[in-house]
Design a protein around this motif. Structure first.
Motif, PDB file in Angstrom:
ATOM      1  N   THR A  30       0.829  -1.211   0.000  1.00  0.00           N
ATOM      2  CA  THR A  30       0.000   0.000   0.000  1.00  0.00           C
ATOM      3  C   THR A  30       0.858   1.253   0.000  1.00  0.00           C
ATOM      4  O   THR A  30       0.592   2.214  -0.742  1.00  0.00           O
ATOM      5  CB  THR A  30      -0.930   0.008   1.222  1.00  0.00           C
TER       6      THR A  30
ATOM      7  N   GLU B 146      -4.747   6.875   8.165  1.00  0.00           N
ATOM      8  CA  GLU B 146      -5.786   5.841   8.238  1.00  0.00           C
ATOM      9  C   GLU B 146      -7.037   6.381   8.917  1.00  0.00           C
ATOM     10  O   GLU B 146      -8.166   6.096   8.488  1.00  0.00           O
ATOM     11  CB  GLU B 146      -5.253   4.627   9.013  1.00  0.00           C
TER      12      GLU B 146
ATOM     13  N   ALA C 241      -8.854   8.695   6.551  1.00  0.00           N
ATOM     14  CA  ALA C 241      -9.528   7.978   5.467  1.00  0.00           C
ATOM     15  C   ALA C 241     -10.671   7.102   5.971  1.00  0.00           C
ATOM     16  O   ALA C 241     -11.421   6.530   5.172  1.00  0.00           O
ATOM     17  CB  ALA C 241      -8.519   7.128   4.704  1.00  0.00           C
ATOM     18  N   GLY C 242     -10.788   6.975   7.296  1.00  0.00           N
ATOM     19  CA  GLY C 242     -11.855   6.157   7.861  1.00  0.00           C
ATOM     20  C   GLY C 242     -11.580   4.670   7.830  1.00  0.00           C
ATOM     21  O   GLY C 242     -12.510   3.859   7.945  1.00  0.00           O
ATOM     22  N   THR C 243     -10.320   4.274   7.682  1.00  0.00           N
ATOM     23  CA  THR C 243      -9.979   2.850   7.587  1.00  0.00           C
ATOM     24  C   THR C 243      -9.327   2.305   8.853  1.00  0.00           C
ATOM     25  O   THR C 243      -9.074   1.105   8.941  1.00  0.00           O
ATOM     26  CB  THR C 243      -9.014   2.619   6.412  1.00  0.00           C
TER      27      THR C 243
ATOM     28  N   ARG D 141     -10.455   1.998  11.971  1.00  0.00           N
ATOM     29  CA  ARG D 141     -11.327   1.102  12.735  1.00  0.00           C
ATOM     30  C   ARG D 141     -11.421  -0.262  12.063  1.00  0.00           C
ATOM     31  O   ARG D 141     -11.449  -1.294  12.738  1.00  0.00           O
ATOM     32  CB  ARG D 141     -12.726   1.714  12.873  1.00  0.00           C
ATOM     33  N   TYR D 142     -11.435  -0.276  10.754  1.00  0.00           N
ATOM     34  CA  TYR D 142     -11.534  -1.552  10.040  1.00  0.00           C
ATOM     35  C   TYR D 142     -10.255  -2.366  10.215  1.00  0.00           C
ATOM     36  O   TYR D 142     -10.297  -3.600  10.287  1.00  0.00           O
ATOM     37  CB  TYR D 142     -11.811  -1.300   8.558  1.00  0.00           C
ATOM     38  N   LEU D 143      -9.101  -1.687  10.284  1.00  0.00           N
ATOM     39  CA  LEU D 143      -7.842  -2.406  10.532  1.00  0.00           C
ATOM     40  C   LEU D 143      -7.846  -3.031  11.916  1.00  0.00           C
ATOM     41  O   LEU D 143      -7.341  -4.144  12.111  1.00  0.00           O
ATOM     42  CB  LEU D 143      -6.654  -1.448  10.397  1.00  0.00           C
TER      43      LEU D 143
END
Length: 304
Positions: free
Chosen positions: A40, A124, A127-129, A131-133
């Protein structure tokens, strides 16, 4: 205790063991997370642009010196340390590696590291990612270590990009051969190439302190741009303070103070004192700001 109670306790214990086995981190998953972070990071156009700028610096230096020597003027410099390696480039293109690293280390290299480190966590979140990580079985500590390992990998790659670009340009525009060290002794080209690689590793290690500082700043905000700007701002501030004579008592503790000590690897024998001070200071910054980043991130309320 009745037989029914014993069986119930045994079943409960089996469930706990099974739950622990399910929650136990998988080393292969950890490697997969690290590999995903690397892919990434290095696929981003921002990262490619940063590496491109770093690779262009040795090219510009080499072309400028080549044009200057064609005009019959001296390449300048003297004394053999830091940017003064420039005076040796026309005699041996390998010195372009040392010159390029000395030219990029005060600002360009640490700025690139600050951008990557500052964006590690805050980017992160922005970008709102994030929590998903953390929903995946990573854990905050594991994710933080992965982010820092990715940043350190970028430190190494960025340094090697500068060195490789300088070596290619130096070999194309100038002669190669035996090198004269700062001490005045001569070493073979193979040994000089080995020292150039060692210098690149030392430069990469010298950037671990600013990487840890940037990661800590990244845990303080949800804005990637703010984290990157703050890290680069701190870098510039420290560089300015390191030039003020009245602060000489504090300057040995600035993370950038011993950066150019890599020139001591071109002495014969090698002078290790400043190199050890530099690496020890970077280790201290990693320990302090790495711990601060962990403490902040572990207690941080993740809302994005």
């Amino acid at each position: 205790m009745s037989r029914a109670e014993l069986e119930a306790e045994a079943e409960t214990g089996a469930v706990r063991v099974q739950d622990t086995a399910v929650r136990k981190p998988n080393p292969l998953w950890t490697f997969g997370l690290f590999r995903s972070e690397l892919v990434t990071t290095f696929r981003r156009w921002r990262t490619i642009a940063l590496l491109g700028v770093l690779a262009a610096v040795p090219i510009l230096i080499g072309i400028a010196i080549k044009i200057e020597t064609r005009d019959g003027s001296s390449a300048g410099g003297g004394g053999g340390e830091g940017p003064a390696f420039i005076s040796q480039i026309t005699n041996n293109g390998l010195f372009l590696v040392f010159t390029a690293l000395a030219a990029t280390l005060p600002f360009f290299l640490p700025m690139a590291i600050g951008v990557i480190a500052g964006d590690a966590i805050a980017g992160e979140a922005n970008a709102g990612t994030l929590r998903y990580l953390l929903v995946a079985p990573a854990g905050r500590t594991r994710l933080l270590l992965t982010k820092y390992a990715t940043t350190m990998t970028f430190c190494l790659v960025a340094t090697l990009v500068v060195a490789a670009s300088a070596l290619a340009v130096g070999a194309l525009l100038f002669p190669l051969g035996e090198l004269t060290t700062i001490s005045g002794t001569r070493i073979s080209f193979a040994e000089g190439l080995g020292r150039a690689f060692l210098i690149a590793l030392v430069v990469a290690a010298s950037l671990t302190g600013i990487a840890a500082l940037g990661l800590f700043v990244s845990t303080l905000t949800n804005s990637g741009i703010a984290a990157m700007a703050t890290t680069v701002g701190l870098l510039i501030t420290v560089q300015i303070l390191d030039q003020i004579p009245q602060l000489h008592a504090l300057q040995p503790y600035f993370f950038s103070h011993h950066w150019l000590s890599f020139a001591d690897l071109m002495r014969d024998p090698v002078y290790w004192d400043d190199l050890v001070r530099d690496l020890g200071l970077q280790g201290l910054y990693v320990a302090v700001f790495g711990s601060a980043a962990w403490a902040r991130f572990a207690a941080k309320d993740i809302t994005a």
